[in-house]
Write a protein that holds these residues in place. Sequence first.
Motif, PDB file in Angstrom:
ATOM      1  N   THR A   1      32.312  50.769  53.025  1.00  0.00           N
ATOM      2  CA  THR A   1      33.539  50.587  52.252  1.00  0.00           C
ATOM      3  C   THR A   1      33.997  49.141  52.292  1.00  0.00           C
ATOM      4  OG1 THR A   1      34.214  52.848  52.739  1.00  0.00           O
ATOM      5  CG2 THR A   1      35.925  51.337  51.992  1.00  0.00           C
ATOM      6  N   ALA A   2      33.918  48.505  53.459  1.00  0.00           N
ATOM      7  CA  ALA A   2      34.343  47.118  53.596  1.00  0.00           C
ATOM      8  C   ALA A   2      33.501  46.201  52.728  1.00  0.00           C
ATOM      9  CB  ALA A   2      34.253  46.693  55.057  1.00  0.00           C
ATOM     10  N   GLN A   3      32.191  46.480  52.669  1.00  0.00           N
ATOM     11  CA  GLN A   3      31.306  45.641  51.877  1.00  0.00           C
ATOM     12  C   GLN A   3      31.595  45.787  50.388  1.00  0.00           C
ATOM     13  OE1 GLN A   3      27.369  46.795  53.008  1.00  0.00           O
ATOM     14  NE2 GLN A   3      27.595  46.125  55.119  1.00  0.00           N
ATOM     15  N   ALA A   4      32.012  47.023  49.970  1.00  0.00           N
ATOM     16  CA  ALA A   4      32.225  47.279  48.549  1.00  0.00           C
ATOM     17  C   ALA A   4      33.691  47.173  48.154  1.00  0.00           C
ATOM     18  CB  ALA A   4      31.693  48.674  48.198  1.00  0.00           C
ATOM     19  N   ALA A   5      34.527  46.609  49.030  1.00  0.00           N
ATOM     20  CA  ALA A   5      35.968  46.583  48.785  1.00  0.00           C
ATOM     21  C   ALA A   5      36.324  45.809  47.532  1.00  0.00           C
ATOM     22  CB  ALA A   5      36.685  45.996  49.995  1.00  0.00           C
ATOM     23  N   GLN A   6      35.611  44.744  47.240  1.00  0.00           N
ATOM     24  CA  GLN A   6      35.912  43.947  46.065  1.00  0.00           C
ATOM     25  C   GLN A   6      35.225  44.561  44.852  1.00  0.00           C
ATOM     26  OE1 GLN A   6      38.025  40.862  45.689  1.00  0.00           O
ATOM     27  NE2 GLN A   6      37.856  42.134  43.867  1.00  0.00           N
ATOM     28  N   GLU A   7      35.980  45.284  44.050  1.00  0.00           N
ATOM     29  CA  GLU A   7      35.412  45.901  42.861  1.00  0.00           C
ATOM     30  C   GLU A   7      35.296  44.880  41.739  1.00  0.00           C
ATOM     31  OE1 GLU A   7      36.325  50.036  41.882  1.00  0.00           O
ATOM     32  OE2 GLU A   7      37.928  49.914  43.356  1.00  0.00           O
ATOM     33  N   ARG A   8      34.440  45.202  40.771  1.00  0.00           N
ATOM     34  CA  ARG A   8      34.171  44.296  39.667  1.00  0.00           C
ATOM     35  C   ARG A   8      34.418  44.996  38.336  1.00  0.00           C
ATOM     36  NH1 ARG A   8      33.485  38.847  41.046  1.00  0.00           N
ATOM     37  NH2 ARG A   8      32.871  38.848  43.244  1.00  0.00           N
ATOM     38  N   CYS A   9      34.896  44.241  37.370  1.00  0.00           N
ATOM     39  CA  CYS A   9      35.051  44.754  36.016  1.00  0.00           C
ATOM     40  C   CYS A   9      33.671  45.140  35.485  1.00  0.00           C
ATOM     41  CB  CYS A   9      35.681  43.697  35.128  1.00  0.00           C
ATOM     42  SG  CYS A   9      35.754  44.136  33.372  1.00  0.00           S
ATOM     43  N   GLU A  10      33.570  46.321  34.901  1.00  0.00           N
ATOM     44  CA  GLU A  10      32.282  46.800  34.415  1.00  0.00           C
ATOM     45  C   GLU A  10      31.936  46.267  33.032  1.00  0.00           C
ATOM     46  OE1 GLU A  10      31.249  50.952  35.333  1.00  0.00           O
ATOM     47  OE2 GLU A  10      33.089  51.028  36.520  1.00  0.00           O
ATOM     48  N   LEU A  11      32.818  45.437  32.472  1.00  0.00           N
ATOM     49  CA  LEU A  11      32.493  44.765  31.220  1.00  0.00           C
ATOM     50  C   LEU A  11      32.125  43.304  31.427  1.00  0.00           C
ATOM     51  CD1 LEU A  11      33.602  47.373  29.945  1.00  0.00           C
ATOM     52  CD2 LEU A  11      34.732  45.940  28.230  1.00  0.00           C
ATOM     53  N   CYS A  12      32.901  42.581  32.253  1.00  0.00           N
ATOM     54  CA  CYS A  12      32.656  41.142  32.401  1.00  0.00           C
ATOM     55  C   CYS A  12      32.318  40.729  33.830  1.00  0.00           C
ATOM     56  CB  CYS A  12      33.868  40.355  31.921  1.00  0.00           C
ATOM     57  SG  CYS A  12      35.297  40.443  33.030  1.00  0.00           S
ATOM     58  N   ALA A  13      32.350  41.661  34.786  1.00  0.00           N
ATOM     59  CA  ALA A  13      32.010  41.420  36.190  1.00  0.00           C
ATOM     60  C   ALA A  13      33.044  40.610  36.953  1.00  0.00           C
ATOM     61  CB  ALA A  13      30.640  40.765  36.323  1.00  0.00           C
ATOM     62  N   ALA A  14      34.227  40.401  36.379  1.00  0.00           N
ATOM     63  CA  ALA A  14      35.290  39.705  37.112  1.00  0.00           C
ATOM     64  C   ALA A  14      35.803  40.585  38.244  1.00  0.00           C
ATOM     65  CB  ALA A  14      36.436  39.356  36.170  1.00  0.00           C
ATOM     66  N   ALA A  15      36.258  39.970  39.313  1.00  0.00           N
ATOM     67  CA  ALA A  15      36.839  40.722  40.423  1.00  0.00           C
ATOM     68  C   ALA A  15      38.120  41.406  39.962  1.00  0.00           C
ATOM     69  CB  ALA A  15      37.125  39.789  41.591  1.00  0.00           C
ATOM     70  N   ILE A  16      38.334  42.643  40.406  1.00  0.00           N
ATOM     71  CA  ILE A  16      39.533  43.389  40.026  1.00  0.00           C
ATOM     72  C   ILE A  16      40.165  43.992  41.273  1.00  0.00           C
ATOM     73  CG2 ILE A  16      38.827  43.918  37.673  1.00  0.00           C
ATOM     74  CD1 ILE A  16      37.788  46.594  38.616  1.00  0.00           C
ATOM     75  N   PRO A  17      41.486  44.198  41.263  1.00  0.00           N
ATOM     76  CA  PRO A  17      42.152  44.790  42.423  1.00  0.00           C
ATOM     77  C   PRO A  17      41.874  46.286  42.528  1.00  0.00           C
ATOM     78  CG  PRO A  17      43.706  44.478  40.646  1.00  0.00           C
ATOM     79  CD  PRO A  17      42.419  43.842  40.196  1.00  0.00           C
TER      80      PRO A  17
ATOM     81  N   VAL B   1      37.946  48.211  34.648  1.00  0.00           N
ATOM     82  CA  VAL B   1      37.974  46.938  33.925  1.00  0.00           C
ATOM     83  C   VAL B   1      39.128  46.052  34.393  1.00  0.00           C
ATOM     84  CG1 VAL B   1      36.837  47.783  31.836  1.00  0.00           C
ATOM     85  CG2 VAL B   1      39.312  48.008  32.057  1.00  0.00           C
ATOM     86  N   CYS B   2      38.955  44.762  34.145  1.00  0.00           N
ATOM     87  CA  CYS B   2      40.027  43.804  34.408  1.00  0.00           C
ATOM     88  C   CYS B   2      41.068  43.904  33.298  1.00  0.00           C
ATOM     89  CB  CYS B   2      39.465  42.384  34.489  1.00  0.00           C
ATOM     90  SG  CYS B   2      38.740  41.786  32.943  1.00  0.00           S
ATOM     91  N   ARG B   3      42.217  43.300  33.530  1.00  0.00           N
ATOM     92  CA  ARG B   3      43.290  43.392  32.546  1.00  0.00           C
ATOM     93  C   ARG B   3      42.929  42.775  31.196  1.00  0.00           C
ATOM     94  NH1 ARG B   3      47.286  46.955  31.763  1.00  0.00           N
ATOM     95  NH2 ARG B   3      49.031  46.024  30.640  1.00  0.00           N
ATOM     96  N   PRO B   4      42.310  41.575  31.159  1.00  0.00           N
ATOM     97  CA  PRO B   4      41.954  41.007  29.847  1.00  0.00           C
ATOM     98  C   PRO B   4      41.010  41.902  29.050  1.00  0.00           C
ATOM     99  CG  PRO B   4      41.935  39.281  31.506  1.00  0.00           C
ATOM    100  CD  PRO B   4      42.081  40.583  32.245  1.00  0.00           C
ATOM    101  N   CYS B   5      40.009  42.483  29.709  1.00  0.00           N
ATOM    102  CA  CYS B   5      39.084  43.369  28.997  1.00  0.00           C
ATOM    103  C   CYS B   5      39.802  44.623  28.523  1.00  0.00           C
ATOM    104  CB  CYS B   5      37.898  43.737  29.887  1.00  0.00           C
ATOM    105  SG  CYS B   5      36.687  42.401  30.094  1.00  0.00           S
ATOM    106  N   TYR B   6      40.696  45.147  29.364  1.00  0.00           N
ATOM    107  CA  TYR B   6      41.467  46.338  28.996  1.00  0.00           C
ATOM    108  C   TYR B   6      42.279  46.096  27.730  1.00  0.00           C
ATOM    109  CZ  TYR B   6      45.088  49.969  29.444  1.00  0.00           C
ATOM    110  OH  TYR B   6      45.958  51.004  29.217  1.00  0.00           O
ATOM    111  N   LEU B   7      42.932  44.925  27.665  1.00  0.00           N
ATOM    112  CA  LEU B   7      43.815  44.633  26.539  1.00  0.00           C
ATOM    113  C   LEU B   7      43.061  44.512  25.213  1.00  0.00           C
ATOM    114  CD1 LEU B   7      46.271  42.108  28.230  1.00  0.00           C
ATOM    115  CD2 LEU B   7      46.713  44.491  27.609  1.00  0.00           C
ATOM    116  N   LEU B   8      41.762  44.266  25.263  1.00  0.00           N
ATOM    117  CA  LEU B   8      40.974  44.221  24.041  1.00  0.00           C
ATOM    118  C   LEU B   8      40.972  45.552  23.311  1.00  0.00           C
ATOM    119  CD1 LEU B   8      37.819  42.246  25.265  1.00  0.00           C
ATOM    120  CD2 LEU B   8      39.649  41.387  23.779  1.00  0.00           C
ATOM    121  N   PHE B   9      41.229  46.641  24.050  1.00  0.00           N
ATOM    122  CA  PHE B   9      41.124  47.979  23.475  1.00  0.00           C
ATOM    123  C   PHE B   9      42.467  48.697  23.389  1.00  0.00           C
ATOM    124  CE2 PHE B   9      37.150  46.764  25.459  1.00  0.00           C
ATOM    125  CZ  PHE B   9      36.248  46.960  24.421  1.00  0.00           C
TER     126      PHE B   9
END
Length: 231
Positions: A18-34, A51-59
Amino acid sequence: MTAGLRRYLTAPAPPAVTAQAAQERCELCAAAIPADHDHLADLSSRSLPCVCRPCYLLFVPADSSPGAVAQQEPGPRRFAAVPREHVALPDFPLSDLDWAALDVPVRLTFVFVDSALGRPVALYPSPAGATESQLPPEAWAKVLARHPYTAQLPPDVLALLLHRGPDGPEAYAVPVDACYRLVGLVRRHWRGFDGGEQAWAAIGGWLAQVRANAQPPVPDHAATSVGAARG
C-alpha cells in the motif's frame, strides 16, 4: 477493469505494498492525483478510471440542463464525468409491497441507465461482487419513471439507490463510483451466511455517509448537472 474500479472490489493490500502504491496516477495523462480524486465512466467497458481534475473537466458538460453531455470530437462518446453530488429523495414512491415486487434478495440495490445497452441496469452488492437483478429492464424503467428526478437521471454516471431499512424504504440519487465502493465493502468484509458484524458495520457506515452527503433536489431541475461536481 481499470485500477480505479478494481480497488473497490479487491481486498486491501499489505501495508508495504500500500505504501508503495500510495501515489495514484491519472489514468488519462499519468499525472499524480490525491486519494480523494474524480472518476470518469468509461462507456465502452463500464469501468471507472481515476483522473486528475484537468482531465475530469474535459468531460464535464457546460450546459447545466439535465442529461447534458460535454462537447467532444465527433463520433461515439467514450467518457462521462461522474459527479459527486448525493441527492435525497424522501418522497420517492416505494412501499414495502413495491419492494417485495422488485424481488431483490438483499436490502440494497442501485439502478442506472447504461447508454451502451440502451436500458436500465440494476445491481446489488453480494460476496461475489456486483450481481445484476433478474427483473426485466422494463420493470426498472418504470421504477425510474416514478419520480421526476430519476426519470431524467444522466445515464452511466448517476444511480438510484434503494435501501429497505427498519423504518421502510429510502431512496437517493448517488454517483456510480459510490455504488461500486459499496460493492467493494461487501465483498471485502462479508463472512459466512449473514455477513457478520464487520460487514454490516461497513455497510452502515457507508449508508451514514450517503445520508450525510445527501441534499434535496435542485428546484426546477429533474436532475442536477454533472458540472456541479465538488471541487
